[in-house]
Design an enzyme around this catalytic site. Sequence first.
Site, PDB file in Angstrom:
ATOM      1  N   GLY A  13       6.046  -7.959  -5.404  1.00 10.48           N
ATOM      2  CA  GLY A  13       4.665  -8.442  -5.344  1.00 10.48           C
ATOM      3  C   GLY A  13       3.955  -8.176  -4.031  1.00 10.48           C
ATOM      4  O   GLY A  13       3.081  -8.949  -3.636  1.00 10.48           O
ATOM      5  N   ASN A  15       1.829  -5.825  -3.605  1.00 11.07           N
ATOM      6  CA  ASN A  15       0.428  -5.590  -3.994  1.00 11.07           C
ATOM      7  C   ASN A  15      -0.276  -6.898  -4.313  1.00 11.07           C
ATOM      8  O   ASN A  15      -1.436  -7.105  -3.919  1.00 11.07           O
ATOM      9  CB  ASN A  15       0.355  -4.618  -5.170  1.00 11.07           C
ATOM     10  CG  ASN A  15       0.493  -3.175  -4.730  1.00 11.07           C
ATOM     11  OD1 ASN A  15      -0.437  -2.599  -4.177  1.00 11.07           O
ATOM     12  ND2 ASN A  15       1.669  -2.602  -4.930  1.00 11.07           N
ATOM     13  N   ASN A 108      -4.125  -0.481 -13.641  1.00 10.23           N
ATOM     14  CA  ASN A 108      -2.761  -0.219 -13.196  1.00 10.23           C
ATOM     15  C   ASN A 108      -2.818   0.583 -11.912  1.00 10.23           C
ATOM     16  O   ASN A 108      -3.786   1.309 -11.662  1.00 10.23           O
ATOM     17  CB  ASN A 108      -2.004   0.587 -14.265  1.00 10.23           C
ATOM     18  CG  ASN A 108      -0.545   0.806 -13.891  1.00 10.23           C
ATOM     19  OD1 ASN A 108       0.117  -0.108 -13.381  1.00 10.23           O
ATOM     20  ND2 ASN A 108      -0.037   2.004 -14.123  1.00 10.23           N
ATOM     21  N   HIS A 110      -0.394   3.380  -9.979  1.00  8.48           N
ATOM     22  CA  HIS A 110       0.781   4.222 -10.194  1.00  8.48           C
ATOM     23  C   HIS A 110       1.043   5.017  -8.912  1.00  8.48           C
ATOM     24  O   HIS A 110       0.122   5.640  -8.377  1.00  8.48           O
ATOM     25  CB  HIS A 110       0.542   5.165 -11.372  1.00  8.48           C
ATOM     26  CG  HIS A 110       1.732   6.029 -11.635  1.00  8.48           C
ATOM     27  ND1 HIS A 110       2.893   5.544 -12.191  1.00  8.48           N
ATOM     28  CD2 HIS A 110       1.968   7.343 -11.368  1.00  8.48           C
ATOM     29  CE1 HIS A 110       3.775   6.518 -12.286  1.00  8.48           C
ATOM     30  NE2 HIS A 110       3.235   7.616 -11.788  1.00  8.48           N
ATOM     31  N   GLU A 144      -2.121   5.749 -23.402  1.00 11.41           N
ATOM     32  CA  GLU A 144      -1.335   6.839 -22.815  1.00 11.41           C
ATOM     33  C   GLU A 144      -0.719   6.377 -21.491  1.00 11.41           C
ATOM     34  O   GLU A 144      -1.455   5.970 -20.567  1.00 11.41           O
ATOM     35  CB  GLU A 144      -2.247   8.051 -22.566  1.00 11.41           C
ATOM     36  CG  GLU A 144      -1.500   9.297 -22.173  1.00 11.41           C
ATOM     37  CD  GLU A 144      -2.444  10.414 -21.730  1.00 11.41           C
ATOM     38  OE1 GLU A 144      -1.975  11.346 -21.081  1.00 11.41           O
ATOM     39  OE2 GLU A 144      -3.653  10.318 -22.028  1.00 11.41           O
ATOM     40  N   LEU A 145       0.596   6.437 -21.381  1.00 11.08           N
ATOM     41  CA  LEU A 145       1.287   5.927 -20.200  1.00 11.08           C
ATOM     42  C   LEU A 145       0.788   6.630 -18.929  1.00 11.08           C
ATOM     43  O   LEU A 145       0.864   7.860 -18.835  1.00 11.08           O
ATOM     44  CB  LEU A 145       2.803   6.144 -20.359  1.00 11.08           C
ATOM     45  CG  LEU A 145       3.662   5.618 -19.205  1.00 11.08           C
ATOM     46  CD1 LEU A 145       3.672   4.098 -19.173  1.00 11.08           C
ATOM     47  CD2 LEU A 145       5.085   6.163 -19.327  1.00 11.08           C
ATOM     48  N   GLN A 172       3.154   2.615  -0.252  1.00  9.06           N
ATOM     49  CA  GLN A 172       2.843   1.211  -0.579  1.00  9.06           C
ATOM     50  C   GLN A 172       1.793   0.642   0.376  1.00  9.06           C
ATOM     51  O   GLN A 172       0.935  -0.142  -0.049  1.00  9.06           O
ATOM     52  CB  GLN A 172       4.110   0.370  -0.581  1.00  9.06           C
ATOM     53  CG  GLN A 172       4.928   0.632  -1.870  1.00  9.06           C
ATOM     54  CD  GLN A 172       5.925  -0.451  -2.198  1.00  9.06           C
ATOM     55  OE1 GLN A 172       6.495  -1.054  -1.298  1.00  9.06           O
ATOM     56  NE2 GLN A 172       6.172  -0.686  -3.477  1.00  9.06           N
TER      57      GLN A 172
HETATM   58  C1  GAR Z   1       4.150  -0.357  -6.574  1.00 10.31           C
HETATM   59  O1  GAR Z   1       4.464   0.636  -5.639  1.00 10.31           O
HETATM   60  C2  GAR Z   1       3.515   0.261  -7.800  1.00 10.31           C
HETATM   61  O2  GAR Z   1       2.847   1.452  -7.524  1.00 10.31           O
HETATM   62  C3  GAR Z   1       4.714   0.521  -8.665  1.00 10.31           C
HETATM   63  O3  GAR Z   1       5.546  -0.576  -8.459  1.00 10.31           O
HETATM   64  C4  GAR Z   1       5.425  -1.010  -7.120  1.00 10.31           C
HETATM   65  C5  GAR Z   1       5.374  -2.527  -7.093  1.00 10.31           C
HETATM   66  O4  GAR Z   1       5.495  -3.012  -5.794  1.00 10.31           O
HETATM   67  N1  GAR Z   1       4.309   0.611 -10.033  1.00 10.31           N
HETATM   68  C6  GAR Z   1       4.848   1.454 -10.904  1.00 10.31           C
HETATM   69  O5  GAR Z   1       5.758   2.209 -10.615  1.00 10.31           O
HETATM   70  C7  GAR Z   1       4.269   1.395 -12.303  1.00 10.31           C
HETATM   71  N2  GAR Z   1       4.641   2.532 -13.045  1.00 10.31           N
HETATM   72  P1  GAR Z   1       5.130  -4.525  -5.446  1.00 10.31           P
HETATM   73  O6  GAR Z   1       5.878  -5.419  -6.422  1.00 10.31           O
HETATM   74  O7  GAR Z   1       5.650  -4.701  -4.056  1.00 10.31           O
HETATM   75  O8  GAR Z   1       3.635  -4.668  -5.543  1.00 10.31           O
END
Ligand code: GAR
Length: 214
Positions: A13, A15, A108, A110, A144-145, A172
């Site tokens: 978490g 983000n 989302n 990505h 679409e994924l 990140q």
């Molecule tokens: C993030 O880097 C996000 O881009 C990725 O998961 C991470 C979650 O980090 N999402 C994906 O890969 C979705 N396909 P967080 O829990 O520290 O926010």
Amino acid sequence: MACRTAILISGSGTNLQAFIDAVAAGDLDLELSIVFSNRPDAYGLERAARAGIPTACIEHGQFEDRESFDRAVAAELDAVQPELIVLAGFMRILSPWFVEHFEGRILNIHPALLPKYPGLNTHQRALDAGDEWHGSTVHFVTEELDGGPRILAGRLRVIPGESADELQTRVQAVEHQIYPEAAGLVGSGRAVFRDGQALLDGEPTTEPVVRSFA
Ligand code: GAR
């Protein structure tokens, strides 16, 4: 009135924390109404509780199929009538039913410069391809994924010799800037989803806004 927002997580978490911090600083006009996790041990649930945001958790293992789980999640979310659903490391593929139920309201992030590298292991794939640039993309969710209309991307130069873990850490940090910014564009109505397309300030966009980071 601030846009009522649900944030869906599965893990750390960071983000989510960026959203919490941006709202607390007055930089982002969203009401964080609920944080939902499909994993009870997701550290993001603690971050939410510490910030005073209601949380909910349903484990997907107990459901027969994807849609039954998604319907249970939607029932939790609908209780707060969210205007925006933010997927922040929610590691579940959404059923068509869920995408349609919240059509045009799901975002989302990505960790790749989409349309490059949908799916997993994006950092290693960018390194293996010898890419000069890598980054992350915020997009509206469609069936679409990792394929819905893109809103905002953040990019940085790959450093020769860096590992996938090092690159992930840098990406990140970029995400923590661009995701609240993109959600703010949607929350304020500047970015909208219409007829399968993203509109920014009323104009259809085929390419996302791109920010470059060091
Ligand atoms: C993030 O880097 C996000 O881009 C990725 O998961 C991470 C979650 O980090 N999402 C994906 O890969 C979705 N396909 P967080 O829990 O520290 O926010």
